[in-house]
Motif scaffolding. Structure first.
Motif, PDB file in Angstrom:
ATOM      1  N   SER A   1       1.006  -1.084  -0.027  1.00  0.00           N
ATOM      2  CA  SER A   1       0.291   0.085  -0.040  1.00  0.00           C
ATOM      3  C   SER A   1       0.901   1.126   0.473  1.00  0.00           C
ATOM      4  N   TRP A   2       2.091   1.104   0.890  1.00  0.00           N
ATOM      5  CA  TRP A   2       2.645   2.454   0.956  1.00  0.00           C
ATOM      6  C   TRP A   2       3.897   2.558  -0.736  1.00  0.00           C
ATOM      7  N   ALA A   3       4.199   1.350  -1.210  1.00  0.00           N
ATOM      8  CA  ALA A   3       4.287   1.269  -2.249  1.00  0.00           C
ATOM      9  C   ALA A   3       3.218   2.175  -3.028  1.00  0.00           C
ATOM     10  N   MET A   4       2.277   1.396  -3.206  1.00  0.00           N
ATOM     11  CA  MET A   4       2.049   2.623  -4.224  1.00  0.00           C
ATOM     12  C   MET A   4       1.423   3.787  -4.074  1.00  0.00           C
ATOM     13  N   ILE A   5       1.234   4.393  -2.822  1.00  0.00           N
ATOM     14  CA  ILE A   5       1.373   5.770  -2.778  1.00  0.00           C
ATOM     15  C   ILE A   5       2.390   6.289  -3.195  1.00  0.00           C
ATOM     16  N   GLY A   6       3.336   5.851  -3.186  1.00  0.00           N
ATOM     17  CA  GLY A   6       4.661   6.727  -3.643  1.00  0.00           C
ATOM     18  C   GLY A   6       5.921   6.867  -2.658  1.00  0.00           C
TER      19      GLY A   6
ATOM     20  N   ARG B   1       1.022  -7.861  -6.817  1.00  0.00           N
ATOM     21  CA  ARG B   1       2.437  -8.275  -8.061  1.00  0.00           C
ATOM     22  C   ARG B   1       3.482  -6.710  -7.795  1.00  0.00           C
ATOM     23  N   ASP B   2       2.115  -5.863  -8.587  1.00  0.00           N
ATOM     24  CA  ASP B   2       3.151  -5.566  -8.259  1.00  0.00           C
ATOM     25  C   ASP B   2       3.003  -3.807  -7.571  1.00  0.00           C
ATOM     26  N   GLY B   3       2.459  -3.797  -6.312  1.00  0.00           N
ATOM     27  CA  GLY B   3       2.539  -3.403  -5.805  1.00  0.00           C
ATOM     28  C   GLY B   3       3.969  -3.984  -4.311  1.00  0.00           C
ATOM     29  N   LEU B   4       4.210  -5.096  -4.283  1.00  0.00           N
ATOM     30  CA  LEU B   4       4.663  -6.577  -3.983  1.00  0.00           C
ATOM     31  C   LEU B   4       6.602  -5.524  -4.307  1.00  0.00           C
TER      32      LEU B   4
ATOM     33  N   PHE C   1      10.132 -15.692   2.152  1.00  0.00           N
ATOM     34  CA  PHE C   1       9.099 -15.078   0.941  1.00  0.00           C
ATOM     35  C   PHE C   1       9.542 -14.716   0.025  1.00  0.00           C
ATOM     36  N   ASP C   2       8.217 -15.419  -0.898  1.00  0.00           N
ATOM     37  CA  ASP C   2       8.582 -15.566  -2.213  1.00  0.00           C
ATOM     38  C   ASP C   2       7.035 -14.918  -3.082  1.00  0.00           C
ATOM     39  N   VAL C   3       7.437 -13.449  -4.140  1.00  0.00           N
ATOM     40  CA  VAL C   3       6.062 -13.385  -4.204  1.00  0.00           C
ATOM     41  C   VAL C   3       4.969 -14.186  -5.513  1.00  0.00           C
TER      42      VAL C   3
END
Length: 651
Positions: A598-603, A643-646, A622-624
């Motif tokens: 979530s933080w990654a998608m916010i920037g 996947r995009d967010g992770l 952990f592997d996506v």
């Protein structure tokens, strides 16, 4: 007139003495059709399509010509012309024959009770009761006529209710309602009216037997161990069956008004059942069972439609709150069931009192002995009396399931199993399974224990994270057994939904949980499980609606509710809202990966990476891609979105 056409019940032509007169079946159907046709006439082509829609049009027309020829010959033999047959049409001669169904088409009498009495006399049988039609057109027409007749009787009943005062009038109203109920047991107004009438007469059990008999008839074709596809059949039975709530006490007219109003609805009152306060360790050995008993009664009461029941988790939180009264007011709770456990050993008892919160009035109170052998009976009595105090006596037997009384030992083991299931550790899960199996040793068809075993297997699958499909297959098997053993209990459907979701059967999971919600609309945990499945079904908007409903029912929500709400918001690209739900969790570490995405998608890459580090601490391997392969999502866009967010976060 010399002849009369009988269409209600067995279709036949009778003379003045009531003796049957030979006439072809197709000819009688044509007569019945023309009697209810506005013009009392119809073309040959239309009649041929009605009677022979499964054959070619040319063949149907040939069949029509032959039937009309036989009708004409028989009319000549009887010396009466019932229909006039031309090259293109068939027209009814109303001067030569009468029909019993004409009474159902007559305008209402000015006296509603006279009108109703006449219709009840006609309605002893349904229209064309013994016609075995293989054609869709004829079957549809017959069903249409039956529905119209039922509607006519219902309208007359509605008109008669306000003026039904004498015992004879009320008996007539009840008779009419019973006739409608036999053909349409899903009519909520009729069910409510009958419940009110039988309650007034002190014959609630009689109505319950009638209602259960109809339900068993509907269940007759269901196999003992239904597969998921059988849920479609089950759903039709239960979709409209949760309407056994009492009408107002001011008479049958008010009962009708309450059942037929479509305008503004008063809010449903909320009820919380507070568990007994904790006692010093060892001072009251049966205290945990008293707590579990109150939780079990709470879940049973979730089936009510006339009151909203606060979930056990929130109830426990309220019970421990220092400012209990203020917390109750904040959550708009109308009624409080307060409980206290007292005594020791053989003298142990549970005191309960129902309080109307607005003016602190005690509506009802009672005390129950807490010995092992009486637990099942106490459960029935508590559930019954609370229901009577809140909604009257109409639902009491709905909640008093016989098998809770038949094996008190099984119920005792079931409560012990429920107690162990509150903990998420593997040893407790297996202890719970052992207790549920002990319950089944005493009562092999005890549905709650079967549901409990199903939950232990799905929980073990989640805790061990080994991907052992056999655990989920075992959960599915026991859930189906629970459904077969307790067809109108929510547990089996809930557990089947969870198992199917984990197995990747998303659509089947949605079906099972939709039915579970229909059976118990105020059961917060069911709504939460349903929401989780809808997230995996790639329906995050609907999932958010369901989880918000669960949170409303269980406002001091467990973390899994908030986690599900966060996941739904992430799918909807509402990342800040997702993070706000995670922030409310008691153990936010459970959602570290979702927080990072979530933080990654916010920037905000700095915060995203901090949550990646936290997630790596607890799960360094952990592997996506491996995770996304194991987690069931119906649509690819949802996997791509995660996947995009992770990946952006640094996984």
């Amino acid at each position: 007139m010399a002849f009369r056409l009988q269409t209600l019940g067995e279709l036949r032509l009778v003379d003045l003495s009531g003796n049957a007169v030979a006439f072809s079946e197709k000819g009688l159907i044509i007569l019945a059709y023309l009697f209810v046709h506005p013009q009392r006439a119809q073309s040959r082509t239309a009649l041929s399509k009605l009677l022979w829609d499964v054959v070619e049009p040319t063949q149907a027309y040939t069949n029509m010509r032959k039937s009309l020829s036989r009708i004409d010959s028989r009319q000549q033999e009887l010396g009466h012309q019932f229909v006039e047959i031309t090259a293109s049409d068939v027209k009814l001669n109303v001067e030569a024959i009468e029909c019993d169904a004409e009474g159902l088409q007559a305008p209402p009498h000015s006296d509603a009770l006279i009108d109703l009495r006449a219709l009840v006399g006609l309605f002893s049988h349904v229209f064309l009761e013994n016609i075995d039609s293989t054609g869709a057109a004829l079957s549809a027409w017959i069903e249409q006529r039956r529905a119209q007749h039922l509607s006519r009787l219902r309208e007359a009943l509605i008109s008669a209710i306000p003026i039904a005062k004498s015992a004879q009038d009320i008996a007539l109203v009840k008779d009419a309602a019973l006739r409608i109920f036999q053909h349409d047991p899903d009519d909520e107004m009729i069910v409510s009216l009958l419940a009110e009438t039988y309650s007034t007469e002190g014959k609630v059990e009689t109505f319950r037997n009638i209602y259960d008999g109809r339900k068993q008839k509907l269940w007759g074709n269901l196999t003992l161990s239904p597969d998921v596809h059988a849920l479609n059949v089950v759903k039709k039975v239960f979709e409209k069956q949760r309407s056994l709530f009492p009408a107002p006490k001011n008479g049958l007219g008010d009962a009708l008004t309450a059942s037929t109003q479509n305008g503004l609805k008063r809010p449903i009152p909320r009820l919380v059942l507070l568990p007994p306060a904790e006692s010093p360790a060892g001072s009251q050995p049966l205290f945990p069972l008293a707590n579990a008993l109150i939780e079990d009664v709470t879940i049973a009461l979730c089936a009510l439609t006339s009151v909203s029941v606060v979930a056990p988790y929130t109830a426990a939180q309220i019970g421990r709150h220092s400012d209990k009264a203020n917390t109750i007011a904040q959550h708009s709770i109308s009624y409080v069931l307060d409980t206290r456990h007292s005594g020791r050993g053989a003298q142990s008892s549970l005191f309960v009192q129902l309080v109307y919160f607005a003016n602190d009035e005690v509506i009802w109170a009672d005390r129950y002995d807490m010995d092992n052998d009486s637990l099942a009976v106490q459960r029935r009595q508590i559930a019954r009396r609370i229901t009577m105090a809140i909604t009257g006596e109409i639902e009491r037997n709905e909640l008093a399931r016989e098998y809770f009384e038949q094996s008190p030992v099984a119920y005792h083991h079931y409560l012990l199993g429920q107690r162990h299931l509150k903990n998420l550790g593997l040893p407790d899960i297996r202890r719970a399974r052992k207790e549920f199996r002990s319950a089944l040793n005493h009562a092999p068809y005890f549905a709650p224990a079967l549901s409990g075993i199903a939950r232990t297997y799905s929980r073990e699958w989640l805790i061990t994270a080994r991907g052992d499909a056999q655990l989920l297959k075992a959960a599915e098997k026991h859930a189906n057994k629970a459904i077969a053993a307790g067809q109108d209990m929510v547990g089996g459907y809930r557990e089947l939904g969870v198992a199917k979701m984990l197995l990747g059967g998303i659509d089947e999971s949605v079906e099972a949980l939709e039915l579970a919600e229909t059976l118990s609309p105020h059961y917060a945990d069911v709504a939460a499980d349903y929401a989780d499945t809808l997230v995996h079904a790639s329906k995050p908007g609907l999932a958010l609606e369901k989880i918000e409903k669960a949170i409303e029912l269980n406002p001091l929500s467990p973390d899994v509710y908030l986690w599900t709400a966060a996941g739904a918001n992430y799918c909807l690209e509402e990342y800040e809202q997702a993070l706000s739900y995670i922030e409310r969790m008691a153990d936010r570490g459970l959602a570290n990966r979702l927080s990072a995405a979530s933080w990654a998608m916010i920037g905000d890459q700095k915060r995203a990476k901090s949550f990646v580090r936290k997630a790596r601490e607890t799960n360094p391997d952990f592997d996506v891609d491996t995770w996304l392969t194991a987690v069931p999502f119906k649509e690819q866009w949802q996997k791509d979105h995660y996947r995009d967010g992770l990946r952006k976060a640094g996984f």
